[in-house]
Design a protein around this motif. Structure first.
Motif, PDB file in Angstrom:
ATOM      1  N   MET A 174       0.842  -1.197   0.000  1.00 19.01           N
ATOM      2  CA  MET A 174       0.000   0.000   0.000  1.00 19.01           C
ATOM      3  C   MET A 174       0.872   1.240   0.000  1.00 19.01           C
ATOM      4  SD  MET A 174      -1.184   0.344   3.987  1.00 19.01           S
ATOM      5  CE  MET A 174      -1.273   2.131   3.855  1.00 19.01           C
ATOM      6  N   MET A 175       0.327   2.327  -0.538  1.00 22.17           N
ATOM      7  CA  MET A 175       0.977   3.625  -0.518  1.00 22.17           C
ATOM      8  C   MET A 175      -0.086   4.698  -0.325  1.00 22.17           C
ATOM      9  SD  MET A 175       3.587   5.422  -3.296  1.00 22.17           S
ATOM     10  CE  MET A 175       2.433   5.375  -4.685  1.00 22.17           C
ATOM     11  N   LEU A 176       0.161   5.629   0.601  1.00 20.28           N
ATOM     12  CA  LEU A 176      -0.698   6.783   0.825  1.00 20.28           C
ATOM     13  C   LEU A 176      -0.118   7.986   0.095  1.00 20.28           C
ATOM     14  CD1 LEU A 176      -1.138   6.390   4.695  1.00 20.28           C
ATOM     15  CD2 LEU A 176      -2.615   5.451   2.897  1.00 20.28           C
ATOM     16  N   GLU A 177      -0.983   8.932  -0.296  1.00 22.89           N
ATOM     17  CA  GLU A 177      -0.453  10.114  -0.966  1.00 22.89           C
ATOM     18  C   GLU A 177       0.488  10.878  -0.025  1.00 22.89           C
ATOM     19  OE1 GLU A 177      -3.692  13.659  -0.416  1.00 22.89           O
ATOM     20  OE2 GLU A 177      -3.997  12.298  -2.095  1.00 22.89           O
ATOM     21  N   LYS A 178       1.379  11.668  -0.614  1.00 24.67           N
ATOM     22  CA  LYS A 178       2.470  12.291   0.149  1.00 24.67           C
ATOM     23  C   LYS A 178       1.972  13.221   1.254  1.00 24.67           C
ATOM     24  CE  LYS A 178       5.518  12.230  -3.887  1.00 24.67           C
ATOM     25  NZ  LYS A 178       6.268  13.079  -4.864  1.00 24.67           N
ATOM     26  N   ASP A 179       0.912  14.000   0.973  1.00 27.19           N
ATOM     27  CA  ASP A 179       0.446  14.977   1.960  1.00 27.19           C
ATOM     28  C   ASP A 179      -0.798  14.485   2.701  1.00 27.19           C
ATOM     29  OD1 ASP A 179      -1.184  15.066  -0.230  1.00 27.19           O
ATOM     30  OD2 ASP A 179      -1.290  17.264  -0.328  1.00 27.19           O
ATOM     31  N   TRP A 180      -0.808  13.213   3.003  1.00 33.10           N
ATOM     32  CA  TRP A 180      -1.916  12.548   3.699  1.00 33.10           C
ATOM     33  C   TRP A 180      -2.171  13.193   5.066  1.00 33.10           C
ATOM     34  CZ3 TRP A 180      -5.079   8.574   2.158  1.00 33.10           C
ATOM     35  CH2 TRP A 180      -5.806   7.884   3.141  1.00 33.10           C
ATOM     36  N   GLU A 181      -3.450  13.358   5.399  1.00 29.55           N
ATOM     37  CA  GLU A 181      -3.838  13.846   6.721  1.00 29.55           C
ATOM     38  C   GLU A 181      -4.566  12.724   7.466  1.00 29.55           C
ATOM     39  OE1 GLU A 181      -5.637  17.692   6.997  1.00 29.55           O
ATOM     40  OE2 GLU A 181      -4.544  18.453   5.248  1.00 29.55           O
ATOM     41  N   TRP A 182      -4.078  12.381   8.653  1.00 28.97           N
ATOM     42  CA  TRP A 182      -4.533  11.183   9.377  1.00 28.97           C
ATOM     43  C   TRP A 182      -5.885  11.356  10.038  1.00 28.97           C
ATOM     44  CZ3 TRP A 182      -1.351   7.367   8.188  1.00 28.97           C
ATOM     45  CH2 TRP A 182      -0.012   7.637   7.938  1.00 28.97           C
ATOM     46  N   ASN A 229       5.880   5.689   7.037  1.00 31.22           N
ATOM     47  CA  ASN A 229       6.676   5.241   5.894  1.00 31.22           C
ATOM     48  C   ASN A 229       5.837   5.062   4.638  1.00 31.22           C
ATOM     49  OD1 ASN A 229       8.973   5.229   7.414  1.00 31.22           O
ATOM     50  ND2 ASN A 229       8.994   3.030   7.786  1.00 31.22           N
ATOM     51  N   ALA A 230       4.512   4.975   4.793  1.00 29.04           N
ATOM     52  CA  ALA A 230       3.622   4.784   3.648  1.00 29.04           C
ATOM     53  C   ALA A 230       3.283   6.094   2.938  1.00 29.04           C
ATOM     54  CB  ALA A 230       2.334   4.092   4.086  1.00 29.04           C
ATOM     55  N   LEU A 231       3.723   7.235   3.467  1.00 31.08           N
ATOM     56  CA  LEU A 231       3.444   8.519   2.823  1.00 31.08           C
ATOM     57  C   LEU A 231       4.319   8.656   1.591  1.00 31.08           C
ATOM     58  CD1 LEU A 231       3.279  10.827   5.983  1.00 31.08           C
ATOM     59  CD2 LEU A 231       1.387   9.731   4.774  1.00 31.08           C
ATOM     60  N   GLY A 232       3.738   8.413   0.441  1.00 31.25           N
ATOM     61  CA  GLY A 232       4.471   8.514  -0.813  1.00 31.25           C
ATOM     62  C   GLY A 232       5.390   7.339  -1.093  1.00 31.25           C
ATOM     63  N   ASN A 233       5.285   6.278  -0.306  1.00 28.70           N
ATOM     64  CA  ASN A 233       6.143   5.112  -0.504  1.00 28.70           C
ATOM     65  C   ASN A 233       5.370   3.818  -0.244  1.00 28.70           C
ATOM     66  OD1 ASN A 233       8.947   6.303  -0.918  1.00 28.70           O
ATOM     67  ND2 ASN A 233       8.302   7.331   0.962  1.00 28.70           N
ATOM     68  N   TRP A 234       5.863   2.742  -0.852  1.00 33.62           N
ATOM     69  CA  TRP A 234       5.189   1.447  -0.732  1.00 33.62           C
ATOM     70  C   TRP A 234       5.594   0.741   0.563  1.00 33.62           C
ATOM     71  CZ3 TRP A 234       1.175   0.190  -3.606  1.00 33.62           C
ATOM     72  CH2 TRP A 234       1.003   0.848  -4.833  1.00 33.62           C
TER      73      TRP A 234
END
Length: 293
Positions: free
Chosen positions: A116-124, A210-215
């Motif tokens: 999984m990967m979340l977009e870079k500017d993810w807000e939790w 670590n999932a922000l913009g990365n797998w």
């Protein structure tokens, strides 16, 4: 062979949609699509389109980034797939026919995983659910979540969850026994009990930053208990590292209760507005994998 998707070396056979695992003759490589993977009971109002995911922010050791992925879209104000503004997506996944038949035949121990990967500017915000795993007796295995109270001892469901600041946990619906609760309470660093809405297990045992913009790879091992005994096991790996493990569990009371596959669902929530996504956000899921141990 060990990697984040299959974090053990000994297994019988399995499948993956990760083409970089094609050198192991125990593994069948498949396309990432609904029909091949036995996708069913899709939540209405959401989509999981197959897309070319963004390039990751940085290169990471191990497997190359996936070329295709399912995209989850969480609109501004979305809480869950059944809310007034549907967000994320949800369905069940039994795997290809050969794998699903082994589950139906009562396979006792498996690992199923994905990246999984979340977009870079993810807000939790306050938190949300990620794809997990489920089982039980026939159709009672489905919808073993959402505050369900009836026939809870005939199903089990466990999903990773992110919380504020990206803290990770395993959100579980298991048969409501004192033994299960005692086992789950002892899993560090934090347990939050809510029998009506599932147990928050191992909160803070890992982080999703670590999932922000990365797998990031997410894998779970499920070992069914022998009927009449409390020797079931659950183990969660993040990027190949074991972060949550519970032994001495009761997952079933009957041989007709089996591992069914993956509860492939993701959304913000909770079910109240303070859980909602503050903007449109996106995440990507790929490399679905399953092995029989």
């Amino acid at each position: 062979m060990t990697n984040g998707l299959i974090p053990v070396s000994k297994f019988k056979n399995g499948f993956t949609t990760c083409g970089d695992l094609d050198e192991d003759d125990r593994i069948t490589v498949l396309a990432l699509n609904d029909s091949t993977l036995g996708v069913h009971k899709i939540n209405s109002g959401t989509t999981h389109k197959l897309v070319n995911p963004p390039k990751p922010s940085k290169s990471s050791p191990g497997l190359p980034p996936p070329k295709k992925a399912w995209e989850a879209i969480y609109p501004k104000g979305s809480i869950n797939p059944g809310g007034p503004t549907p967000g994320g997506f949800g369905f069940y996944l039994s795997g290809p026919d050969a794998f699903a038949k082994q589950l139906q035949a009562g396979a006792k121990e498996i690992i199923m995983s994905y990246r999984m990967m979340l977009e870079k500017d993810w807000e939790w915000v306050k938190g949300g659910k990620l794809p997990g795993w489920f089982g039980g007796e026939g159709d009672l295995a489905y919808r073993c979540s959402g505050g369900r109270q009836d026939q809870r001892c005939q199903c089990f469901d466990m999903r990773p969850m992110w919380r504020t600041s990206g803290l990770g946990e395993l959100y579980t619906y298991l048969p409501l026994t004192d033994q299960n609760e005692e086992v789950l309470k002892k899993i560090p660093p934090k347990f939050v009990g809510n029998p009506q809405y599932g147990f928050s297990v191992g909160r803070g045992a890992y982080k999703f930053q670590n999932a922000l913009g990365n797998w990031v790879s997410v894998a779970c091992r499920i070992k069914l208990n022998d009927v009449g005994k409390t020797n079931g096991e659950v183990e969660l790996w993040i990027d190949g590292k074991s972060v949550i493990k519970g032994t001495g569990l009761l997952l079933r009371n009957s041989k007709t209760s089996i591992i069914k596959g993956m509860h492939f669902e993701t959304f913000f929530g909770g079910n109240t507005k303070d859980w909602a996504s503050p903007k449109e956000q996106r995440a990507w899921f790929a490399d679905v994998t399953g092995v029989i141990l």
